[in-house]
Motif scaffolding. Structure first.
Motif, PDB file in Angstrom:
ATOM      1  N   GLU A   1       5.885  -8.018  -1.686  1.00  0.00           N
ATOM      2  CA  GLU A   1       6.338  -7.137  -2.753  1.00  0.00           C
ATOM      3  C   GLU A   1       5.776  -5.727  -2.599  1.00  0.00           C
ATOM      4  O   GLU A   1       6.486  -4.734  -2.806  1.00  0.00           O
ATOM      5  N   SER A   2       4.498  -5.623  -2.234  1.00  0.00           N
ATOM      6  CA  SER A   2       3.865  -4.309  -2.164  1.00  0.00           C
ATOM      7  C   SER A   2       4.534  -3.415  -1.124  1.00  0.00           C
ATOM      8  O   SER A   2       4.784  -2.230  -1.379  1.00  0.00           O
ATOM      9  N   LEU A   3       4.840  -3.970   0.041  1.00  0.00           N
ATOM     10  CA  LEU A   3       5.463  -3.163   1.083  1.00  0.00           C
ATOM     11  C   LEU A   3       6.919  -2.862   0.745  1.00  0.00           C
ATOM     12  O   LEU A   3       7.432  -1.777   1.059  1.00  0.00           O
ATOM     13  N   ALA A   4       7.598  -3.801   0.111  1.00  0.00           N
ATOM     14  CA  ALA A   4       8.987  -3.558  -0.290  1.00  0.00           C
ATOM     15  C   ALA A   4       9.066  -2.414  -1.293  1.00  0.00           C
ATOM     16  O   ALA A   4       9.901  -1.509  -1.171  1.00  0.00           O
ATOM     17  N   VAL A   5       8.186  -2.423  -2.298  1.00  0.00           N
ATOM     18  CA  VAL A   5       8.190  -1.377  -3.327  1.00  0.00           C
ATOM     19  C   VAL A   5       7.714  -0.045  -2.749  1.00  0.00           C
ATOM     20  O   VAL A   5       8.311   1.008  -2.977  1.00  0.00           O
ATOM     21  N   GLY A   6       6.626  -0.077  -1.980  1.00  0.00           N
ATOM     22  CA  GLY A   6       6.066   1.152  -1.427  1.00  0.00           C
ATOM     23  C   GLY A   6       6.994   1.842  -0.452  1.00  0.00           C
ATOM     24  O   GLY A   6       7.160   3.072  -0.489  1.00  0.00           O
ATOM     25  N   SER A   7       7.623   1.067   0.428  1.00  0.00           N
ATOM     26  CA  SER A   7       8.533   1.677   1.408  1.00  0.00           C
ATOM     27  C   SER A   7       9.751   2.289   0.730  1.00  0.00           C
ATOM     28  O   SER A   7      10.240   3.343   1.149  1.00  0.00           O
ATOM     29  N   LEU A   8      10.220   1.665  -0.350  1.00  0.00           N
ATOM     30  CA  LEU A   8      11.356   2.226  -1.071  1.00  0.00           C
ATOM     31  C   LEU A   8      10.952   3.498  -1.813  1.00  0.00           C
ATOM     32  O   LEU A   8      11.718   4.474  -1.850  1.00  0.00           O
ATOM     33  N   ALA A   9       9.751   3.506  -2.387  1.00  0.00           N
ATOM     34  CA  ALA A   9       9.288   4.708  -3.100  1.00  0.00           C
ATOM     35  C   ALA A   9       9.285   5.915  -2.177  1.00  0.00           C
ATOM     36  O   ALA A   9       9.707   7.014  -2.560  1.00  0.00           O
ATOM     37  N   GLY A  10       8.811   5.715  -0.946  1.00  0.00           N
ATOM     38  CA  GLY A  10       8.780   6.824  -0.001  1.00  0.00           C
ATOM     39  C   GLY A  10      10.147   7.162   0.552  1.00  0.00           C
ATOM     40  O   GLY A  10      10.548   8.335   0.590  1.00  0.00           O
ATOM     41  N   ALA A  11      10.887   6.138   0.977  1.00  0.00           N
ATOM     42  CA  ALA A  11      12.176   6.382   1.629  1.00  0.00           C
ATOM     43  C   ALA A  11      13.184   7.019   0.678  1.00  0.00           C
ATOM     44  O   ALA A  11      14.034   7.809   1.112  1.00  0.00           O
ATOM     45  N   ALA A  12      13.089   6.711  -0.593  1.00  0.00           N
ATOM     46  CA  ALA A  12      14.052   7.267  -1.550  1.00  0.00           C
ATOM     47  C   ALA A  12      13.922   8.780  -1.697  1.00  0.00           C
ATOM     48  O   ALA A  12      14.871   9.443  -2.113  1.00  0.00           O
ATOM     49  N   THR A  13      12.751   9.331  -1.339  1.00  0.00           N
ATOM     50  CA  THR A  13      12.589  10.788  -1.434  1.00  0.00           C
ATOM     51  C   THR A  13      13.484  11.517  -0.434  1.00  0.00           C
ATOM     52  O   THR A  13      13.682  12.734  -0.549  1.00  0.00           O
ATOM     53  N   LEU A  14      14.033  10.798   0.551  1.00  0.00           N
ATOM     54  CA  LEU A  14      14.932  11.424   1.515  1.00  0.00           C
ATOM     55  C   LEU A  14      16.165  12.006   0.839  1.00  0.00           C
ATOM     56  O   LEU A  14      16.869  12.839   1.419  1.00  0.00           O
ATOM     57  N   GLY A  15      16.442  11.567  -0.387  1.00  0.00           N
ATOM     58  CA  GLY A  15      17.563  12.117  -1.130  1.00  0.00           C
ATOM     59  C   GLY A  15      17.427  13.610  -1.394  1.00  0.00           C
ATOM     60  O   GLY A  15      18.414  14.296  -1.663  1.00  0.00           O
ATOM     61  N   LEU A  16      16.182  14.132  -1.310  1.00  0.00           N
ATOM     62  CA  LEU A  16      15.966  15.566  -1.508  1.00  0.00           C
ATOM     63  C   LEU A  16      16.094  16.362  -0.217  1.00  0.00           C
ATOM     64  O   LEU A  16      16.312  17.566  -0.245  1.00  0.00           O
TER      65      LEU A  16
END
Length: 430
Positions: free
Chosen positions: A137-152
């Motif tokens: 869970e930790s890596l799934a949530v953490g990787s999404l938190a970072g990768a989603a910033t690519l939207g900017l």
């Protein structure tokens, strides 16, 4: 600026958030105190006008539409089909389906232009599947938190439009300049997943049996509906047929059509998806409203302007200036949303940046990288709030899981300074 007032407001914000008070309510409460203590302007009028001005934005309409699109995908077989199509290709890559977070965010970033929309949509699709398949869970949530910033960073980007207007530079060139850094950042995220998985092999589910190339290609047929959907949304934007907001409506319509064709759309799934999208957007919208009002209040207190002026008066070397700007945006990112950070600081910083000899296109990309960091910087990191709402974990857990991605983004920002020519190569040849 009254240093004691600014410090007191910061402490008050942390206390309010730690008390369990709703995030949006905490932001509005601190903003009310700041306005009351720093300006004779009527607080009620300021709050109403600011919140209405930000929440009634036409551009913001894309967010609930993309959220609804994600909910439709989650409640039909389309999200499952996406995993079935990608799984054979990622099977032998360390981390396996965790890379879907990064790949999905990279693709969706080219659709939405919004970090929050990318985080919410990909999160609704990927996190339940990863949890069901036994990924950490930790890596799934953490990787999404970072990768989603690519939207900017990956075009189209709302932040780049704001910067382009404020700095009077070509928005098209800014968009082109963001492509290479965006792909490099995605590669760094995937590299971290690979390294973590190699160091913790027992925490990653066992790979599926090896398949032939023919079998992989056959499994890829499951990706056709999703590819068609993304192609329709992207194509409508880049051909000029639709704006990003209109493209979000096309995405919703396309999701409904695909779900109906494959037989997984029913009245129950339709209403459940619409209701869930409304609930998530109300949560995000309340936070956005609070952040907008807090930004106004911080402007009256003078925190962003005074920090920017202090840096401009230091006469720093180019590298020292870059490091000082990084610290400035990291501090501001704790309390302001990305657009407000750009609006409140660029006008003050541009003379200093130009005097240091920096290209304004490169500086725009560098600024967006730092604004991306603000999306996962507590206590006002918007991606952290979105993931908190999606996963029901507390904010400190989500922030802790995102820390490795935060550090990787700092590395990317530093690399951008040393490889400015790489960033500027594409826009210089357009």
């Amino acid at each position: 600026m009254d240093i004691l007032l600014a410090t007191g407001l910061i402490v008050l914000l942390f206390v309010a958030l730690a008390s369990g008070l709703w995030i949006g309510m905490s932001l509005i409460g601190v903003a009310l105190v700041a306005m009351a203590l720093s300006t004779p302007r009527p607080v009620g009028d300021s709050m109403v006008l600011t919140i209405w001005g930000h929440t009634s934005s036409w551009t913001l309409t894309a967010l609930p539409l993309f959220l609804w699109m994600g909910e439709i995908l989650v409640r039909t077989r389309l999200s499952e089909d996406m995993f079935r199509g990608l799984a054979p290709w990622l099977n032998r890559l360390p981390g396996r389906l965790l890379h879907v977070n990064v790949i999905g965010s990279t693709i969706f970033a080219a659709v939405s232009g919004s970090s929050a929309a990318t985080c919410a949509t990909v999160g609704r699709i990927a996190l339940p599947e990863l949890r069901q398949r036994g990924y950490p869970e930790s890596l799934a949530v953490g990787s999404l938190a970072g990768a989603a910033t690519l939207g900017l960073l990956i075009p189209p980007s709302i932040i780049m439009i704001v910067y382009g207007v404020a700095a009077d530079v070509s928005i098209a060139k800014l968009f082109i300049a963001g492509i290479v850094p965006g792909l490099v950042l995605a590669a760094l995220f995937m590299g971290y997943i690979v390294v973590w998985s190699l160091l913790n092999p027992k925490k990653i589910p066992a790979p599926d049996p090896a398949t032939t190339l023919r079998a992989k290609l056959y499994a890829s047929r499951h990706l056709i509906p999703v590819v068609l959907l993304i192609g329709g949304v992207l194509g409508s934007i880049y051909t000029g047929v639709a704006t990003a907001t209109e493209a979000a409506a096309i995405g919703v319509l396309g999701s409904l059509v695909l779900a109906a064709v494959e037989g997984s759309l029913s009245w129950k799934t339709f209403t459940a998806g619409l209701g869930a999208a409304c609930r998530v957007y109300c949560m995000i919208g309340f936070i956005l409203a609070g952040a907008a009002f807090l930004t106004l209040a911080m402007g009256f207190v003078g925190l962003p302007r005074h920090l920017a002026e202090a840096i401009g008066a230091m006469n720093l070397s180019p590298l020292a200036l870059v490091l000082a700007l990084a610290v400035l945006y990291l501090v501001l990112g704790c309390f302001l949303d990305g657009i407000s950070m750009v609006v409140l600081t660029i006008g003050v910083l541009l003379p200093t940046v130009q005097a240091a000899g920096f290209d304004l296109i490169w500086f725009g990309v560098f600024t967006v990288l730092l604004v991306e960091l603000a999306q996962i910087t507590p206590p006002v990191g918007l991606n952290l709030f979105v993931l908190q709402g999606l996963t029901k974990h507390d904010l400190t857990y989500v922030a802790r899981t995102a820390t490795p991605m935060f550090l990787l983004m700092l590395v990317a920002a530093l690399l951008s300074y040393y490889f400015q020519d790489v960033i500027l190569w594409l826009p210089s040849h357009m």
